[in-house]
Design a protein around this motif. Sequence first.
Motif, mmCIF file in Angstrom:
data_model
loop_
_atom_site.group_PDB
_atom_site.id
_atom_site.type_symbol
_atom_site.label_atom_id
_atom_site.label_comp_id
_atom_site.label_asym_id
_atom_site.label_seq_id
_atom_site.Cartn_x
_atom_site.Cartn_y
_atom_site.Cartn_z
ATOM 1 N N LEU A 1 0.955 -1.136 0.003
ATOM 2 C CA LEU A 1 -0.129 0.037 -0.005
ATOM 3 C C LEU A 1 0.747 1.151 0.093
ATOM 4 O O LEU A 1 1.684 1.378 0.783
ATOM 5 C CB LEU A 1 -0.869 0.151 1.292
ATOM 6 N N GLY B 1 -1.504 2.423 4.350
ATOM 7 C CA GLY B 1 -0.248 2.687 3.835
ATOM 8 C C GLY B 1 0.398 3.857 4.376
ATOM 9 O O GLY B 1 -0.156 4.583 5.139
ATOM 10 N N VAL C 1 -9.271 -2.416 -1.852
ATOM 11 C CA VAL C 1 -8.059 -1.558 -2.042
ATOM 12 C C VAL C 1 -8.609 0.021 -2.449
ATOM 13 O O VAL C 1 -9.491 -0.087 -3.580
ATOM 14 C CB VAL C 1 -7.115 -2.002 -2.913
ATOM 15 N N SER D 1 -1.139 0.006 -5.657
ATOM 16 C CA SER D 1 -1.365 -0.675 -4.402
ATOM 17 C C SER D 1 -2.092 -1.888 -4.332
ATOM 18 O O SER D 1 -3.281 -1.921 -5.501
ATOM 19 C CB SER D 1 -2.172 0.551 -3.204
#
Length: 213
Positions: free
Chosen positions: A115, A144, A180, A191
């Motif tokens: 991420l 992330g 995501v 990511s």
Amino acid sequence: MRTTFVTGAVLLATFGTAAVPASGMPARPPVPAKDMVIDVVAANGSGCPRGTAAVTVSPDNKAFTVSYSEFTAQAGAGTKPTDFRKNCQLALNVHVPQGYTYAIANTDYRGYAHLERGASALQTSFYYFQGESKTTRYRHALSGPLDSDYQRTDTLGVASLSFLPCGEQRYLNVNTELRVSAGSSDRKKTSFLTMDSTDGNLDTIYHVTWQKC
């Protein structure tokens, strides 16, 4: 690096009741004489297209593995609008040895997450027996920057355990979803979240408690 991701689900069983003798030490539960037999009745979803999920029962009769060959959600550069969400719905026919029943006690989920800063991911899972309205659901969030293996555990309290009614044959339904979001991350980067590890082989472990009927 492998281009095909492989992951799995393993069911580890603790056989017998949770009886505690006078000594205060838990009694060692017996193992059913007959083997478990598990069939994938149905596998639906973008994370497990037809032919990409299979079950293998362990030789010691204490686990089964559901193997996938496609289960990755991703967002950012080079991805399609539908790639941000992947899910897999499994209907498992668990042939329980005569005289026993079981319940899922806790689940260990492992995977790999990359991420970018500003991106996030969500792993959701729930499972229930066919015909039951009671559904056990868990969510795990990741943020992330992150670039590593991950592991999350779902744990049920004793009062929350849902046992398969003795003598009945019902499918165990397992639904897992990966999401995501690129968020505020650099849109030139990608990511992703996968039910996999860097070596291309990972397990999701379903721990269950067995009882004698």
